[in-house]
Motif scaffolding. Structure first.
Motif, short mmCIF file in Angstrom:
data_model
loop_
_atom_site.label_atom_id
_atom_site.label_comp_id
_atom_site.label_asym_id
_atom_site.label_seq_id
_atom_site.Cartn_x
_atom_site.Cartn_y
_atom_site.Cartn_z
N LYS A 188 19.24 -28.33 30.93
CA LYS A 188 18.09 -29.16 30.55
C LYS A 188 17.96 -30.28 31.57
O LYS A 188 18.97 -30.88 31.95
CB LYS A 188 18.38 -29.75 29.17
N GLU A 205 19.97 -23.09 22.14
CA GLU A 205 18.70 -23.84 22.00
C GLU A 205 17.51 -22.95 22.36
O GLU A 205 17.54 -22.28 23.41
CB GLU A 205 18.71 -25.05 22.93
N TRP A 249 13.60 -27.39 31.54
CA TRP A 249 14.89 -26.80 31.93
C TRP A 249 14.79 -26.31 33.37
O TRP A 249 13.71 -25.89 33.81
CB TRP A 249 15.24 -25.62 31.01
N SER A 267 17.86 -19.10 17.41
CA SER A 267 18.15 -18.46 18.70
C SER A 267 17.62 -17.03 18.67
O SER A 267 18.31 -16.12 18.26
CB SER A 267 19.66 -18.41 18.94
N HIS A 270 16.67 -18.13 24.48
CA HIS A 270 17.53 -19.27 24.15
C HIS A 270 18.52 -19.52 25.27
O HIS A 270 18.81 -18.62 26.07
CB HIS A 270 18.25 -19.04 22.82
N VAL A 311 14.25 -21.75 23.99
CA VAL A 311 13.60 -22.15 25.25
C VAL A 311 12.50 -21.15 25.58
O VAL A 311 12.62 -19.96 25.28
CB VAL A 311 14.65 -22.19 26.40
N ASP A 340 11.45 -26.64 26.25
CA ASP A 340 11.85 -26.46 24.85
C ASP A 340 10.81 -25.61 24.14
O ASP A 340 9.61 -25.76 24.40
CB ASP A 340 11.89 -27.82 24.12
#
Ligand code: FAD
Ligand code: FES
Length: 527
Positions: free
Chosen positions: A125, A35, A98, A8, A31, A37, A50
Protein backbone atom coordinates in the motif's frame (compact mmCIF):
# COMPACT_ATOMS: atom_id res chain seq x y z
CA UNK A 1 -27.25 -0.77 0.29
CA UNK A 2 -25.86 -0.54 3.78
CA UNK A 3 -22.44 -1.26 5.16
CA UNK A 4 -20.51 -4.21 3.89
CA UNK A 5 -17.66 -6.19 5.43
CA UNK A 6 -14.78 -6.44 2.93
CA UNK A 7 -13.95 -10.03 2.06
CA UNK A 8 -10.91 -11.65 0.47
CA UNK A 9 -12.42 -12.69 -2.86
CA UNK A 10 -10.85 -13.18 -6.27
CA UNK A 11 -7.22 -13.79 -7.05
CA UNK A 12 -4.32 -13.08 -4.77
CA UNK A 13 -2.96 -10.06 -6.61
CA UNK A 14 0.38 -10.34 -4.83
CA UNK A 15 0.90 -13.64 -6.68
CA UNK A 16 0.51 -11.83 -10.01
CA UNK A 17 -2.02 -11.52 -12.82
CA UNK A 18 -1.15 -12.20 -16.48
CA UNK A 19 -1.23 -8.91 -18.40
CA UNK A 20 -2.84 -10.70 -21.33
CA UNK A 21 -6.00 -11.15 -19.17
CA UNK A 22 -6.40 -7.44 -18.34
CA UNK A 23 -9.02 -5.70 -20.45
CA UNK A 24 -8.94 -1.91 -20.58
CA UNK A 25 -11.41 -0.45 -18.06
CA UNK A 26 -12.42 -3.80 -16.53
CA UNK A 27 -11.81 -4.06 -12.80
CA UNK A 28 -10.26 -7.17 -11.29
CA UNK A 29 -11.31 -7.66 -7.69
CA UNK A 30 -8.70 -9.54 -5.72
CA UNK A 31 -6.84 -9.28 -2.46
CA UNK A 32 -3.42 -8.61 -1.07
CA UNK A 33 -2.55 -10.05 2.32
CA UNK A 34 -6.24 -10.29 3.22
CA UNK A 35 -7.17 -6.78 2.06
CA UNK A 36 -9.56 -6.41 -0.89
CA UNK A 37 -7.88 -4.57 -3.78
CA UNK A 38 -8.95 -3.54 -7.29
CA UNK A 39 -6.59 -3.85 -10.21
CA UNK A 40 -7.50 -1.74 -13.24
CA UNK A 41 -5.86 -1.27 -16.60
CA UNK A 42 -6.31 2.06 -18.39
CA UNK A 43 -4.50 2.02 -21.72
CA UNK A 44 -0.92 1.24 -20.89
CA UNK A 45 -1.28 2.21 -17.23
CA UNK A 46 -2.06 -0.14 -14.38
CA UNK A 47 -3.62 0.99 -11.12
CA UNK A 48 -4.44 -0.75 -7.86
CA UNK A 49 -6.63 0.84 -5.19
CA UNK A 50 -8.61 -0.27 -2.12
CA UNK A 51 -11.69 -2.15 -3.26
CA UNK A 52 -14.23 -0.64 -0.86
CA UNK A 53 -15.80 2.79 -0.90
CA UNK A 54 -14.93 5.03 2.04
CA UNK A 55 -18.54 6.24 2.29
CA UNK A 56 -20.66 3.20 3.28
CA UNK A 57 -18.32 0.44 2.13
CA UNK A 58 -19.77 -0.60 -1.24
CA UNK A 59 -17.56 -2.79 -3.40
CA UNK A 60 -16.13 -0.50 -6.05
CA UNK A 61 -15.77 -3.48 -8.39
CA UNK A 62 -19.58 -3.28 -8.80
CA UNK A 63 -19.23 0.31 -10.04
CA UNK A 64 -17.88 1.79 -13.21
CA UNK A 65 -14.51 2.94 -14.52
CA UNK A 66 -14.78 6.32 -16.23
CA UNK A 67 -11.56 7.78 -17.65
CA UNK A 68 -9.06 7.40 -14.82
CA UNK A 69 -11.67 7.29 -12.07
CA UNK A 70 -13.90 4.68 -10.43
CA UNK A 71 -17.53 5.51 -9.59
CA UNK A 72 -19.17 3.84 -6.60
CA UNK A 73 -22.31 1.83 -7.38
CA UNK A 74 -24.33 2.95 -4.35
CA UNK A 75 -24.25 6.73 -4.04
CA UNK A 76 -22.01 7.57 -6.99
CA UNK A 77 -18.90 8.94 -5.26
CA UNK A 78 -15.93 9.05 -7.62
CA UNK A 79 -12.31 8.15 -6.80
CA UNK A 80 -9.15 8.92 -8.74
CA UNK A 81 -7.29 5.79 -9.85
CA UNK A 82 -4.07 7.81 -9.90
CA UNK A 83 -4.19 9.28 -6.40
CA UNK A 84 -7.10 7.56 -4.61
CA UNK A 85 -8.62 10.98 -3.89
CA UNK A 86 -12.40 11.13 -3.31
CA UNK A 87 -13.13 13.47 -6.20
CA UNK A 88 -16.85 13.82 -5.57
CA UNK A 89 -19.12 13.40 -2.57
CA UNK A 90 -20.58 11.62 -0.72
CA UNK A 91 -17.22 9.94 -0.06
CA UNK A 92 -15.03 12.37 1.84
CA UNK A 93 -11.98 10.17 2.49
CA UNK A 94 -9.61 8.87 -0.18
CA UNK A 95 -8.97 5.19 -0.88
CA UNK A 96 -5.39 3.94 -0.66
CA UNK A 97 -3.35 3.26 -3.79
CA UNK A 98 -1.15 0.16 -4.04
CA UNK A 99 2.12 -0.20 -5.91
CA UNK A 100 1.89 -2.28 -9.09
CA UNK A 101 5.03 -3.92 -10.42
CA UNK A 102 5.40 -5.56 -13.83
CA UNK A 103 7.60 -8.57 -14.50
CA UNK A 104 10.82 -7.72 -16.38
CA UNK A 105 10.34 -7.46 -20.16
CA UNK A 106 6.54 -7.26 -19.92
CA UNK A 107 4.51 -5.39 -22.53
CA UNK A 108 1.04 -3.86 -22.30
CA UNK A 109 -0.20 -2.53 -25.61
CA UNK A 110 -3.33 -2.93 -27.68
CA UNK A 111 -6.13 -5.36 -26.86
CA UNK A 112 -5.69 -8.31 -24.48
CA UNK A 113 -3.70 -11.06 -26.07
CA UNK A 114 -2.09 -8.64 -28.53
CA UNK A 115 1.32 -7.43 -27.42
CA UNK A 116 0.46 -8.12 -23.79
CA UNK A 117 3.01 -10.30 -22.13
CA UNK A 118 4.24 -10.62 -18.61
CA UNK A 119 2.66 -10.39 -15.18
CA UNK A 120 1.44 -7.56 -12.90
CA UNK A 121 2.03 -7.92 -9.16
CA UNK A 122 0.33 -5.75 -6.57
CA UNK A 123 2.87 -4.98 -3.88
CA UNK A 124 2.51 -2.72 -0.86
CA UNK A 125 0.00 0.00 0.00
CA UNK A 126 1.40 3.42 -0.90
CA UNK A 127 1.41 6.39 1.47
CA UNK A 128 -1.29 8.97 0.72
CA UNK A 129 -0.18 11.50 -1.89
CA UNK A 130 0.82 14.65 -0.06
CA UNK A 131 -1.40 17.58 -0.88
CA UNK A 132 0.17 21.01 -0.77
CA UNK A 133 0.08 22.27 2.81
CA UNK A 134 -2.26 25.14 3.62
CA UNK A 135 -0.04 26.58 6.30
CA UNK A 136 2.36 28.32 3.93
CA UNK A 137 -0.02 29.79 1.33
CA UNK A 138 -0.54 33.33 0.22
CA UNK A 139 -4.08 33.91 1.57
CA UNK A 140 -3.13 33.88 5.27
CA UNK A 141 -4.92 37.17 5.89
CA UNK A 142 -8.17 36.13 4.23
CA UNK A 143 -11.21 34.69 6.01
CA UNK A 144 -13.91 32.57 4.48
CA UNK A 145 -17.05 32.31 6.55
CA UNK A 146 -19.48 29.45 6.03
CA UNK A 147 -22.94 29.75 7.58
CA UNK A 148 -24.38 26.26 8.08
CA UNK A 149 -22.69 23.15 9.46
CA UNK A 150 -24.53 20.61 7.35
CA UNK A 151 -23.78 18.66 4.19
CA UNK A 152 -22.86 21.65 2.01
CA UNK A 153 -21.05 23.68 4.68
CA UNK A 154 -18.91 20.77 5.83
CA UNK A 155 -18.00 19.71 2.28
CA UNK A 156 -17.02 23.28 1.44
CA UNK A 157 -14.75 23.64 4.47
CA UNK A 158 -12.98 20.37 3.64
CA UNK A 159 -12.41 21.28 0.00
CA UNK A 160 -10.96 24.67 0.92
CA UNK A 161 -8.20 22.90 2.84
CA UNK A 162 -7.75 20.24 0.15
CA UNK A 163 -7.25 23.09 -2.31
CA UNK A 164 -4.49 24.38 -0.03
CA UNK A 165 -6.37 27.53 0.98
CA UNK A 166 -4.31 28.84 3.88
CA UNK A 167 -6.57 31.58 5.23
CA UNK A 168 -9.02 31.34 8.10
CA UNK A 169 -12.15 29.22 7.78
CA UNK A 170 -15.00 29.92 10.18
CA UNK A 171 -17.82 27.39 10.05
CA UNK A 172 -20.87 28.67 11.95
CA UNK A 173 -23.60 26.17 12.75
CA UNK A 174 -26.85 26.68 14.62
CA UNK A 175 -26.85 22.93 15.38
CA UNK A 176 -25.64 21.75 18.75
CA UNK A 177 -23.84 18.75 17.26
CA UNK A 178 -21.04 18.25 14.74
CA UNK A 179 -21.99 18.16 11.04
CA UNK A 180 -23.89 14.92 10.61
CA UNK A 181 -24.90 12.30 8.10
CA UNK A 182 -28.51 13.47 7.93
CA UNK A 183 -29.80 10.57 5.75
CA UNK A 184 -28.71 8.16 8.49
CA UNK A 185 -31.02 9.91 10.98
CA UNK A 186 -34.22 8.44 9.55
CA UNK A 187 -32.69 5.13 8.45
CA UNK A 188 -30.09 2.88 10.12
CA UNK A 189 -29.61 5.03 13.25
CA UNK A 190 -33.33 5.39 13.94
CA UNK A 191 -33.88 1.69 13.20
CA UNK A 192 -31.23 0.80 15.79
CA UNK A 193 -28.91 -0.71 13.18
CA UNK A 194 -26.19 1.97 13.25
CA UNK A 195 -24.19 3.42 16.09
CA UNK A 196 -24.29 6.95 17.45
CA UNK A 197 -20.76 7.48 16.02
CA UNK A 198 -21.97 6.69 12.49
CA UNK A 199 -23.95 9.95 12.52
CA UNK A 200 -20.96 12.24 12.63
CA UNK A 201 -19.29 13.22 9.34
CA UNK A 202 -16.06 14.32 11.04
CA UNK A 203 -14.70 14.31 14.56
CA UNK A 204 -13.98 17.49 16.54
CA UNK A 205 -10.25 16.67 16.08
CA UNK A 206 -10.65 16.76 12.31
CA UNK A 207 -11.79 20.40 12.41
CA UNK A 208 -9.05 21.27 14.88
CA UNK A 209 -6.36 19.50 12.85
CA UNK A 210 -7.51 21.24 9.66
CA UNK A 211 -7.72 24.60 11.40
CA UNK A 212 -11.41 24.93 10.66
CA UNK A 213 -12.95 27.10 13.34
CA UNK A 214 -16.22 25.21 13.79
CA UNK A 215 -18.58 27.03 16.14
CA UNK A 216 -21.71 25.18 17.26
CA UNK A 217 -24.89 26.85 18.58
CA UNK A 218 -23.78 29.86 16.53
CA UNK A 219 -26.96 31.31 15.09
CA UNK A 220 -26.23 33.94 12.44
CA UNK A 221 -28.90 36.64 12.48
CA UNK A 222 -27.57 39.21 10.03
CA UNK A 223 -25.23 39.74 7.10
CA UNK A 224 -23.76 43.15 6.36
CA UNK A 225 -22.80 42.64 2.73
CA UNK A 226 -21.52 46.22 2.40
CA UNK A 227 -19.01 45.98 5.21
CA UNK A 228 -18.45 42.23 4.83
CA UNK A 229 -19.38 40.64 8.14
CA UNK A 230 -21.97 38.34 9.64
CA UNK A 231 -23.45 38.83 13.08
CA UNK A 232 -24.43 36.14 15.56
CA UNK A 233 -27.40 36.26 17.89
CA UNK A 234 -25.09 37.16 20.80
CA UNK A 235 -23.76 40.17 18.86
CA UNK A 236 -20.40 38.64 17.87
CA UNK A 237 -19.29 39.66 14.39
CA UNK A 238 -17.19 37.70 11.90
CA UNK A 239 -15.63 39.55 8.98
CA UNK A 240 -15.35 37.67 5.72
CA UNK A 241 -13.54 37.94 2.40
CA UNK A 242 -15.98 35.45 0.89
CA UNK A 243 -19.15 34.01 2.39
CA UNK A 244 -21.00 30.76 1.80
CA UNK A 245 -24.61 30.42 2.87
CA UNK A 246 -25.56 26.79 3.47
CA UNK A 247 -28.42 27.09 5.91
CA UNK A 248 -30.38 24.11 4.59
CA UNK A 249 -34.06 23.71 5.27
CA UNK A 250 -36.36 23.56 8.27
CA UNK A 251 -39.35 21.27 8.79
CA UNK A 252 -42.79 22.72 8.10
CA UNK A 253 -44.63 22.89 11.42
CA UNK A 254 -48.03 21.37 11.96
CA UNK A 255 -50.58 24.04 12.79
CA UNK A 256 -53.25 22.07 14.64
CA UNK A 257 -54.30 21.93 18.30
CA UNK A 258 -51.94 19.71 20.27
CA UNK A 259 -49.07 20.01 17.77
CA UNK A 260 -46.78 21.30 20.51
CA UNK A 261 -47.35 18.40 22.90
CA UNK A 262 -44.13 16.74 24.11
CA UNK A 263 -44.74 13.46 22.27
CA UNK A 264 -44.97 15.26 18.89
CA UNK A 265 -41.61 15.14 17.07
CA UNK A 266 -39.95 16.50 13.93
CA UNK A 267 -36.82 15.10 12.34
CA UNK A 268 -34.07 17.30 10.94
CA UNK A 269 -31.18 17.36 13.36
CA UNK A 270 -29.15 14.77 15.20
CA UNK A 271 -30.78 16.03 18.41
CA UNK A 272 -34.21 15.35 16.85
CA UNK A 273 -33.18 11.80 15.93
CA UNK A 274 -31.70 11.15 19.38
CA UNK A 275 -34.95 12.33 20.97
CA UNK A 276 -36.91 9.96 18.72
CA UNK A 277 -34.61 7.04 19.50
CA UNK A 278 -35.08 7.73 23.18
CA UNK A 279 -38.92 7.87 22.86
CA UNK A 280 -38.93 4.79 20.65
CA UNK A 281 -37.41 2.80 23.51
CA UNK A 282 -40.76 2.83 25.33
CA UNK A 283 -43.31 3.79 22.65
CA UNK A 284 -45.81 1.19 21.49
CA UNK A 285 -47.91 3.05 18.91
CA UNK A 286 -46.75 5.80 16.58
CA UNK A 287 -48.66 7.99 14.19
CA UNK A 288 -46.55 9.35 11.35
CA UNK A 289 -48.07 12.47 9.79
CA UNK A 290 -46.82 12.78 6.21
CA UNK A 291 -46.39 10.00 3.65
CA UNK A 292 -43.33 11.35 1.84
CA UNK A 293 -39.67 10.25 2.17
CA UNK A 294 -39.14 11.20 5.81
CA UNK A 295 -42.51 9.77 6.88
CA UNK A 296 -42.00 6.47 5.07
CA UNK A 297 -38.39 6.04 6.20
CA UNK A 298 -39.35 6.85 9.80
CA UNK A 299 -42.22 4.34 9.60
CA UNK A 300 -39.85 1.61 8.37
CA UNK A 301 -37.34 2.38 11.14
CA UNK A 302 -40.02 2.37 13.85
CA UNK A 303 -41.34 -0.97 12.56
CA UNK A 304 -37.81 -2.33 12.92
CA UNK A 305 -38.27 -1.48 16.61
CA UNK A 306 -41.60 -3.30 16.68
CA UNK A 307 -43.66 -0.16 17.17
CA UNK A 308 -47.17 -0.16 15.65
CA UNK A 309 -47.30 2.52 12.96
CA UNK A 310 -50.16 4.43 11.30
CA UNK A 311 -49.31 6.81 8.45
CA UNK A 312 -51.58 9.77 7.68
CA UNK A 313 -51.36 11.84 4.49
CA UNK A 314 -53.56 13.89 2.16
CA UNK A 315 -52.48 12.09 -1.03
CA UNK A 316 -54.20 8.95 -2.26
CA UNK A 317 -50.95 7.26 -3.32
CA UNK A 318 -47.77 7.91 -1.30
CA UNK A 319 -44.88 9.55 -3.18
CA UNK A 320 -46.94 9.70 -6.39
CA UNK A 321 -45.87 13.27 -7.17
CA UNK A 322 -42.19 12.44 -7.04
CA UNK A 323 -41.92 8.81 -8.08
CA UNK A 324 -45.19 8.14 -9.90
CA UNK A 325 -48.22 6.00 -9.06
CA UNK A 326 -46.60 2.61 -9.69
CA UNK A 327 -43.75 3.17 -7.27
CA UNK A 328 -46.16 4.79 -4.80
CA UNK A 329 -48.48 1.78 -4.81
CA UNK A 330 -45.50 -0.54 -4.49
CA UNK A 331 -44.25 1.40 -1.45
CA UNK A 332 -47.67 1.30 0.16
CA UNK A 333 -47.84 -2.49 -0.30
CA UNK A 334 -44.30 -2.86 1.02
CA UNK A 335 -45.20 -0.98 4.20
CA UNK A 336 -48.48 -2.84 4.60
CA UNK A 337 -46.60 -6.14 4.36
CA UNK A 338 -44.59 -4.87 7.32
CA UNK A 339 -47.74 -4.11 9.29
CA UNK A 340 -48.10 -0.35 8.67
CA UNK A 341 -51.65 1.04 8.34
CA UNK A 342 -52.29 3.91 5.91
CA UNK A 343 -54.93 6.64 6.34
CA UNK A 344 -54.72 8.53 3.07
CA UNK A 345 -56.83 11.29 1.55
CA UNK A 346 -57.08 12.95 4.95
CA UNK A 347 -55.00 14.91 7.45
CA UNK A 348 -54.75 15.23 11.20
CA UNK A 349 -57.07 17.83 12.74
CA UNK A 350 -55.96 17.65 16.37
CA UNK A 351 -53.75 15.82 18.82
CA UNK A 352 -55.13 15.36 22.24
CA UNK A 353 -53.24 13.41 24.90
CA UNK A 354 -52.56 10.13 23.19
CA UNK A 355 -55.21 10.38 20.48
CA UNK A 356 -54.72 11.81 16.99
CA UNK A 357 -58.01 12.84 15.39
CA UNK A 358 -58.23 12.93 11.62
CA UNK A 359 -60.37 15.23 9.46
CA UNK A 360 -62.40 12.22 8.33
CA UNK A 361 -63.38 11.59 11.96
CA UNK A 362 -61.08 8.62 12.57
CA UNK A 363 -59.12 8.53 15.81
CA UNK A 364 -55.72 6.88 16.18
CA UNK A 365 -53.97 6.01 19.43
CA UNK A 366 -50.36 7.19 19.64
CA UNK A 367 -47.77 7.61 22.36
CA UNK A 368 -45.42 8.97 19.69
CA UNK A 369 -46.27 11.30 16.79
CA UNK A 370 -43.73 12.08 14.07
CA UNK A 371 -44.46 14.93 11.69
CA UNK A 372 -42.84 14.86 8.25
CA UNK A 373 -44.90 17.20 6.10
CA UNK A 374 -42.07 18.80 4.15
CA UNK A 375 -39.41 21.42 4.66
CA UNK A 376 -38.89 25.04 3.69
CA UNK A 377 -35.51 26.36 2.59
CA UNK A 378 -33.97 28.49 5.35
CA UNK A 379 -33.70 31.69 3.32
CA UNK A 380 -34.66 34.35 5.86
CA UNK A 381 -31.06 35.40 6.53
CA UNK A 382 -30.40 35.82 2.79
CA UNK A 383 -33.68 37.68 2.35
CA UNK A 384 -32.87 40.15 5.12
CA UNK A 385 -29.47 40.75 3.51
CA UNK A 386 -31.19 41.72 0.27
CA UNK A 387 -30.03 38.75 -1.83
CA UNK A 388 -32.20 37.77 -4.80
CA UNK A 389 -34.71 35.13 -3.75
CA UNK A 390 -36.90 32.91 -5.90
CA UNK A 391 -38.31 30.05 -3.79
CA UNK A 392 -34.73 29.64 -2.59
CA UNK A 393 -31.60 31.73 -2.89
CA UNK A 394 -30.95 32.53 -6.56
CA UNK A 395 -27.45 31.58 -7.67
CA UNK A 396 -25.69 31.51 -11.03
CA UNK A 397 -23.88 28.51 -12.55
CA UNK A 398 -20.93 29.21 -10.23
CA UNK A 399 -23.28 29.15 -7.21
CA UNK A 400 -22.70 32.85 -6.58
CA UNK A 401 -25.70 34.83 -5.34
CA UNK A 402 -26.83 38.22 -6.64
CA UNK A 403 -24.21 39.80 -4.32
CA UNK A 404 -20.64 39.16 -5.55
CA UNK A 405 -18.54 37.27 -3.01
CA UNK A 406 -21.57 35.63 -1.37
CA UNK A 407 -22.24 32.06 -2.49
CA UNK A 408 -25.05 29.65 -1.62
CA UNK A 409 -25.19 25.85 -1.72
CA UNK A 410 -27.41 22.97 -0.68
CA UNK A 411 -31.12 22.95 0.05
CA UNK A 412 -31.39 26.74 -0.13
CA UNK A 413 -29.81 27.21 -3.58
CA UNK A 414 -31.82 27.53 -6.80
CA UNK A 415 -29.42 27.17 -9.69
CA UNK A 416 -29.64 27.11 -13.51
CA UNK A 417 -29.88 23.48 -14.60
CA UNK A 418 -27.97 23.06 -17.85
CA UNK A 419 -29.97 20.04 -18.92
CA UNK A 420 -33.47 21.50 -18.85
CA UNK A 421 -32.70 25.22 -18.89
CA UNK A 422 -34.85 25.57 -15.76
CA UNK A 423 -33.74 27.01 -12.42
CA UNK A 424 -34.02 24.18 -9.95
CA UNK A 425 -33.67 23.60 -6.23
CA UNK A 426 -33.47 20.11 -4.74
CA UNK A 427 -33.23 18.64 -1.27
CA UNK A 428 -30.65 15.89 -1.77
CA UNK A 429 -27.67 15.14 0.43
CA UNK A 430 -25.19 14.39 -2.36
CA UNK A 431 -26.19 17.48 -4.33
CA UNK A 432 -25.67 19.65 -1.23
CA UNK A 433 -22.20 18.22 -0.68
CA UNK A 434 -21.22 18.56 -4.34
CA UNK A 435 -22.47 22.14 -4.38
CA UNK A 436 -20.45 22.86 -1.24
CA UNK A 437 -17.38 21.50 -3.04
CA UNK A 438 -17.96 23.60 -6.17
CA UNK A 439 -18.79 26.74 -4.18
CA UNK A 440 -15.57 26.32 -2.19
CA UNK A 441 -13.47 26.20 -5.36
CA UNK A 442 -15.28 29.21 -6.73
CA UNK A 443 -14.69 31.17 -3.52
CA UNK A 444 -11.02 30.59 -4.31
CA UNK A 445 -11.54 32.07 -7.75
CA UNK A 446 -11.76 28.88 -9.82
CA UNK A 447 -14.90 29.53 -11.98
CA UNK A 448 -16.17 25.93 -11.88
CA UNK A 449 -19.64 25.51 -13.35
CA UNK A 450 -21.94 23.43 -11.14
CA UNK A 451 -22.97 20.71 -13.56
CA UNK A 452 -23.52 17.63 -11.39
CA UNK A 453 -26.56 15.51 -12.15
CA UNK A 454 -28.98 15.45 -9.19
CA UNK A 455 -28.95 12.13 -7.32
CA UNK A 456 -30.78 10.83 -4.27
CA UNK A 457 -31.60 7.53 -2.69
CA UNK A 458 -34.07 6.14 -0.22
CA UNK A 459 -34.02 2.99 1.90
CA UNK A 460 -37.06 1.43 3.49
CA UNK A 461 -36.79 -2.05 5.10
CA UNK A 462 -34.69 -4.11 2.67
CA UNK A 463 -35.79 -2.00 -0.32
CA UNK A 464 -33.66 0.73 -1.81
CA UNK A 465 -34.11 3.00 -4.77
CA UNK A 466 -31.70 5.40 -6.43
CA UNK A 467 -32.90 8.37 -8.49
CA UNK A 468 -30.84 10.19 -11.08
CA UNK A 469 -31.79 13.47 -12.80
CA UNK A 470 -34.58 15.90 -12.01
CA UNK A 471 -38.14 15.67 -13.25
CA UNK A 472 -40.32 18.25 -11.53
CA UNK A 473 -43.05 17.67 -14.10
CA UNK A 474 -43.37 14.65 -16.32
CA UNK A 475 -46.17 13.43 -18.53
CA UNK A 476 -45.22 9.76 -18.74
CA UNK A 477 -43.45 7.12 -16.73
CA UNK A 478 -42.06 4.02 -18.30
CA UNK A 479 -41.14 0.93 -16.29
CA UNK A 480 -38.66 -1.50 -17.74
CA UNK A 481 -38.44 -4.67 -15.63
CA UNK A 482 -40.52 -5.48 -12.56
CA UNK A 483 -41.00 -3.56 -9.34
CA UNK A 484 -42.40 -6.65 -7.62
CA UNK A 485 -39.27 -8.54 -8.51
CA UNK A 486 -37.24 -5.51 -7.40
CA UNK A 487 -35.37 -5.29 -10.64
CA UNK A 488 -36.39 -2.34 -12.77
CA UNK A 489 -35.73 1.10 -14.21
CA UNK A 490 -38.47 3.71 -14.08
CA UNK A 491 -38.03 6.56 -16.55
CA UNK A 492 -39.72 9.96 -16.14
CA UNK A 493 -40.40 11.56 -19.50
CA UNK A 494 -41.61 14.98 -20.60
CA UNK A 495 -42.67 15.39 -24.22
CA UNK A 496 -40.84 12.14 -24.98
CA UNK A 497 -37.56 13.26 -23.39
CA UNK A 498 -36.18 11.35 -20.40
CA UNK A 499 -35.51 13.82 -17.58
CA UNK A 500 -34.83 11.39 -14.77
CA UNK A 501 -34.87 7.73 -13.88
CA UNK A 502 -35.20 5.62 -10.75
CA UNK A 503 -33.35 2.35 -10.35
CA UNK A 504 -34.17 -0.68 -8.23
CA UNK A 505 -31.28 -3.15 -7.94
CA UNK A 506 -29.74 -1.71 -11.07
CA UNK A 507 -26.79 0.18 -9.70
CA UNK A 508 -24.70 0.02 -12.85
CA UNK A 509 -27.49 1.29 -15.05
CA UNK A 510 -28.05 4.14 -12.60
CA UNK A 511 -24.38 5.08 -12.81
CA UNK A 512 -24.38 4.89 -16.60
CA UNK A 513 -27.43 7.13 -16.74
CA UNK A 514 -25.79 9.69 -14.46
CA UNK A 515 -22.71 9.70 -16.66
CA UNK A 516 -24.78 10.06 -19.86
CA UNK A 517 -26.74 12.97 -18.37
CA UNK A 518 -23.51 14.55 -17.10
CA UNK A 519 -22.02 14.37 -20.59
CA UNK A 520 -25.14 15.95 -22.07
CA UNK A 521 -24.86 18.68 -19.46
CA UNK A 522 -21.19 19.32 -20.13
CA UNK A 523 -22.00 19.61 -23.84
CA UNK A 524 -24.37 22.46 -22.90
CA UNK A 525 -21.71 24.00 -20.63
CA UNK A 526 -19.19 23.96 -23.46
CA UNK A 527 -21.67 25.36 -26.03
C1 FAD B 1 -33.93 12.66 8.29
C2 FAD B 1 -33.47 13.04 6.92
C3 FAD B 1 -33.17 12.03 5.99
C4 FAD B 1 -32.73 12.37 4.72
N1 FAD B 1 -32.44 11.37 3.84
C5 FAD B 1 -31.94 11.68 2.62
C6 FAD B 1 -31.60 10.66 1.69
O1 FAD B 1 -31.76 9.48 1.95
N2 FAD B 1 -31.07 11.01 0.50
C7 FAD B 1 -30.89 12.32 0.18
O2 FAD B 1 -30.41 12.60 -0.91
N3 FAD B 1 -31.23 13.33 1.02
C8 FAD B 1 -31.75 13.03 2.23
N4 FAD B 1 -32.09 14.03 3.10
C9 FAD B 1 -31.93 15.43 2.70
C10 FAD B 1 -30.51 15.90 2.95
O3 FAD B 1 -30.10 15.55 4.23
C11 FAD B 1 -30.44 17.40 2.74
O4 FAD B 1 -30.76 17.67 1.38
C12 FAD B 1 -29.05 17.95 3.05
O5 FAD B 1 -28.70 17.72 4.38
C13 FAD B 1 -29.00 19.44 2.74
O6 FAD B 1 -27.75 19.92 3.09
P1 FAD B 1 -27.54 21.46 3.48
O7 FAD B 1 -26.10 21.61 3.80
O8 FAD B 1 -28.16 22.31 2.46
O9 FAD B 1 -28.41 21.64 4.80
P2 FAD B 1 -28.32 20.93 6.19
O10 FAD B 1 -27.59 19.64 6.10
O11 FAD B 1 -29.70 20.91 6.74
O12 FAD B 1 -27.45 21.92 7.05
C14 FAD B 1 -27.90 23.22 7.32
C15 FAD B 1 -27.07 23.79 8.45
O13 FAD B 1 -27.30 25.17 8.55
C16 FAD B 1 -27.41 25.53 9.92
N5 FAD B 1 -28.11 26.80 9.98
C17 FAD B 1 -29.34 27.12 9.52
N6 FAD B 1 -29.60 28.44 9.75
C18 FAD B 1 -28.50 28.94 10.35
C19 FAD B 1 -28.15 30.23 10.84
N7 FAD B 1 -28.96 31.27 10.73
N8 FAD B 1 -26.94 30.39 11.44
C20 FAD B 1 -26.07 29.35 11.56
N9 FAD B 1 -26.37 28.10 11.09
C21 FAD B 1 -27.55 27.92 10.50
C22 FAD B 1 -28.11 24.34 10.52
O14 FAD B 1 -27.96 24.35 11.90
C23 FAD B 1 -27.37 23.22 9.81
O15 FAD B 1 -26.15 22.97 10.47
C24 FAD B 1 -32.57 13.72 4.38
C25 FAD B 1 -32.87 14.74 5.31
C26 FAD B 1 -33.31 14.39 6.57
C27 FAD B 1 -33.63 15.46 7.56
S1 FES C 1 -21.07 3.61 -0.50
FE1 FES C 1 -19.91 4.55 -2.05
S2 FES C 1 -20.87 6.47 -2.32
FE2 FES C 1 -21.97 5.54 -0.73
Amino acid sequence: MGTEEPKSTGPDLAQGVALATLTDGIMILGHVRGEPVLLVRRGEDLFAIDATCTHYGALLADGLVVDDTVCCPWHHARFSLRTGEALTAPALNPVSCWRVERSPGSALEGTPGQHCTGVAYVREKLPQVDRPSWSCGADKERTIVIVGGGAAGNAAAEILRREAYSGRITLLSADDSLPCDRPNLSKAYLAGAASEESNILRSAEFYRDHEIDLQLRANVVAIDAGRGYVELQDGTRHAYGALLLATGAAPVKLGIPGADLPHVHYLRTLADSRALVSKAATARRAVVIGASFIGLEVAASLRARNIEVDIVGPETVPMEKILGADVGKFLRKLHEEHGVKFHLGTTASSIDGHIVTLKNGETLAADLVVVGIGVRPATSLAERAGLAIDRGVTVNEYLETSVPGIFAAGDIARWPDRLTGDRIRVEHFVVAERQGQTAARNMLGQREVFAAVPFFWTEQYDFSLAYVGHAEHWDKTDIEGSLDERDCTISYLHHGRRLAAAFVHRDLEGLRTEIELAKAMMAHVND
